[in-house]
Design an enzyme around this catalytic site. Structure first.
Site, PDB file in Angstrom:
ATOM      1  N   CYS A   1       4.240  -3.389  18.631  1.00  0.00           N
ATOM      2  CA  CYS A   1       2.389  -2.826  19.216  1.00  0.00           C
ATOM      3  C   CYS A   1       2.056  -2.410  20.224  1.00  0.00           C
ATOM      4  O   CYS A   1       2.042  -0.864  20.240  1.00  0.00           O
ATOM      5  CB  CYS A   1       2.018  -3.940  18.613  1.00  0.00           C
ATOM      6  SG  CYS A   1       0.836  -4.360  18.428  1.00  0.00           S
TER       7      CYS A   1
ATOM      8  N   HIS B   1       4.918  -7.515  13.920  1.00  0.00           N
ATOM      9  CA  HIS B   1       5.681  -8.519  15.137  1.00  0.00           C
ATOM     10  C   HIS B   1       6.645  -9.241  14.304  1.00  0.00           C
ATOM     11  O   HIS B   1       6.574  -9.042  13.042  1.00  0.00           O
ATOM     12  CB  HIS B   1       4.295  -8.984  15.180  1.00  0.00           C
ATOM     13  CG  HIS B   1       3.290  -8.237  16.606  1.00  0.00           C
ATOM     14  ND1 HIS B   1       3.774  -8.360  17.676  1.00  0.00           N
ATOM     15  CD2 HIS B   1       2.185  -8.015  16.294  1.00  0.00           C
ATOM     16  CE1 HIS B   1       3.004  -7.848  18.716  1.00  0.00           C
ATOM     17  NE2 HIS B   1       2.093  -8.154  17.688  1.00  0.00           N
TER      18      HIS B   1
END
Length: 465
Positions: free
Chosen positions: A331, A419
């Site tokens: 991310c 994630h």
């Protein structure tokens, strides 16, 4: 157990007294008894966020508590989430959605807008569930914060909860903490306190002497539980348990622990393996001894990138890259590893030049992408979640990693917006193959179920329900 619709509330004398774990334990204990139970925390401050099945953000602590309760996580269980993005600024997430207007407002002006949302969520859960277990924040005795309170005694009074006050006895001073906290409350608030809880106790209980009787004489409130110091492998709300330095005989993985690093609990599957040593990198050191590097998510990728540049770690990362060892960016880490982060809206301090280790360019958007994601990868299923403002483009020099528009790879640099990848056995084992480690990954969701049941057993033995 209390009667239907009479909420239980867990408050603490201090931060990290163990409120979250106690609520988690109660939720699993009651769920195992067949009670329809739900967690609630009016306001949470953490960069560890989870995404619900309908694409809404909530604190990971309440997400875990919902799993403990065996119910579907719902943003109403954490209607206000504050995500620090600068020393004096936090993104405000209301009912699962970031609110840019409230994020810019002075803190004192927010209560009038936030409190009705707290009331609505709280009463909705009370109506829908047989038992609501509420977690407070910090301490209810912080006098300077009482006027703006929407998470502690304001909530307790709103629903007339049975309140239990927890103190971390491992720190010392527990009886003074409990007495002092109780004394700071109004008479109306004191009447809601049903019991004191000693938490994280080690040693011989006889050493407590008559201290609990003394405390009850002063307050009229009994000490209802003495919970042992309990080692577990459940996610922590804020803290991050890591090694401290390189260790011989292990796979040593450096993780860039820059300011505003987020969702660090997703690395728990690495932390608890005996053959892995996950080390936080917080200053400029040589990275040559590490077997791999991870750049985690960040609530402010620009500020995290500035940290790497000013400390000199950016140069060390580049040297590590030239050595051909694996680098993984997740991310915000993906964005940092790229060539540029464009910030036309000024969300993270303006445009930044990235580390340039992979040909990615990211533009930060006003709307955040928040969703759960499931992909087929390398013969298995990988589940995770996305939570990012960035929209990333690339060129033909890179290849897709994991899934189209989800991640990219070039040489020894791998990136993903997903994630929670290490919680999947198939991804963990792939990573270990790449770094020469053991393919001993766990399906982490199954592991957590075992941990939650063990926690509930401990609480049933030492708690008051």
């Amino acid at each position: 157990m209390t009667q239907k619709n009479k909420p239980i509330m867990i408050l603490g004398c201090t931060s990290d007294a163990g409120k979250s774990l106690v609520v988690t334990a109660i939720c699993r204990l009651l769920a195992n008894r067949g009670v329809k139970v739900a967690p609630f925390k009016a306001q949470n401050m953490s960069n560890n966020a989870a995404i619900t099945s309908d694409g809404l953000e909530m604190g990971r602590a309440q997400y875990l508590q919902a799993i403990a309760a065996k119910v579907k996580p719902d943003a109403m269980m954490n209607p206000v989430l504050l995500k620090p993005s600068a020393d004096t600024q936090s993104q405000v997430v209301i009912n699962g959605k970031a609110n840019s207007k409230l994020s810019q407002m002075p803190w004192g002006a927010r209560k009038a807008l936030l409190w009705p949302e707290v009331q609505k969520s709280l009463h909705h859960l009370i109506e829908q569930y047989d038992q609501v277990v509420i977690e407070g924040a910090g301490s209810p005795a912080e006098i300077n914060l009482r006027e703006g309170d929407i998470v502690n005694m304001s909530v307790a009074l709103e629903c007339q909860a049975d309140v239990y006050l927890v103190s971390d006895i491992d720190r010392g001073g527990s009886f003074a903490h409990l007495l002092g906290t109780w004394a700071c409350l109004s008479i109306e608030e004191q009447k809601l306190i049903k019991g004191f809880v000693l938490n994280k106790f080690r040693g011989d209980a006889a050493l407590l002497g008559n201290a609990m009787d003394w405390l009850e004489e002063k307050t009229g409130i009994p000490t209802v539980a003495n919970l042992p110091y309990y080692r577990h492998q459940l996610p922590e709300e804020d803290s991050f348990r890591l090694g401290t330095t390189w260790q011989r005989g292990k796979i040593n993985i450096g993780i860039l622990y820059y300011p505003y690093a987020s969702n660090m609990d997703e690395f728990d599957p690495l932390i608890y393996q005996d053959d892995i040593n996950l080390v936080p990198i917080t200053k400029n050191i040589s990275l040559s001894h590490f077997d791999a590097l991870i750049l985690p998510g960040s609530k402010n990728s620009g500020a995290s990138l500035d940290f790497l540049t000013t400390t000199g770690l950016a140069t060390e990362i580049n040297t590590f890259h030239k050595a051909g060892k694996l680098i993984l960016g997740i991310c915000g880490g993906l964005q940092i590893l790229g060539e540029a982060i464009f910030d036309p809206l000024g969300l993270e301090g303006g445009h930044k030049t990235g580390l340039g280790l992979i040909a990615l360019q990211t533009t930060l958007q006003a709307e955040k992408s928040t969703q759960q994601t499931i992909i087929n990868w390398q013969g298995g299923i990988v589940t995770g979640y996305e939570i990012h403002h960035g929209e990333t483009v690339t060129d033909s020099s890179v290849t897709t990693f994991m899934s189209e528009n989800l991640g990219w790879q070039h040489d020894n640099v791998y990136t993903t917006y997903l994630h929670g990848v290490f919680e999947n056995k198939v991804f963990y084992n792939w990573f270990m193959r790449e770094v020469g480690g053991l393919e001993n990954g766990l399906q982490w969701s199954e592991h957590l179920e075992t941990e939650l049941d063990s926690l509930a057993i401990m609480f049933e033995q030492h708690g008051w329900l």
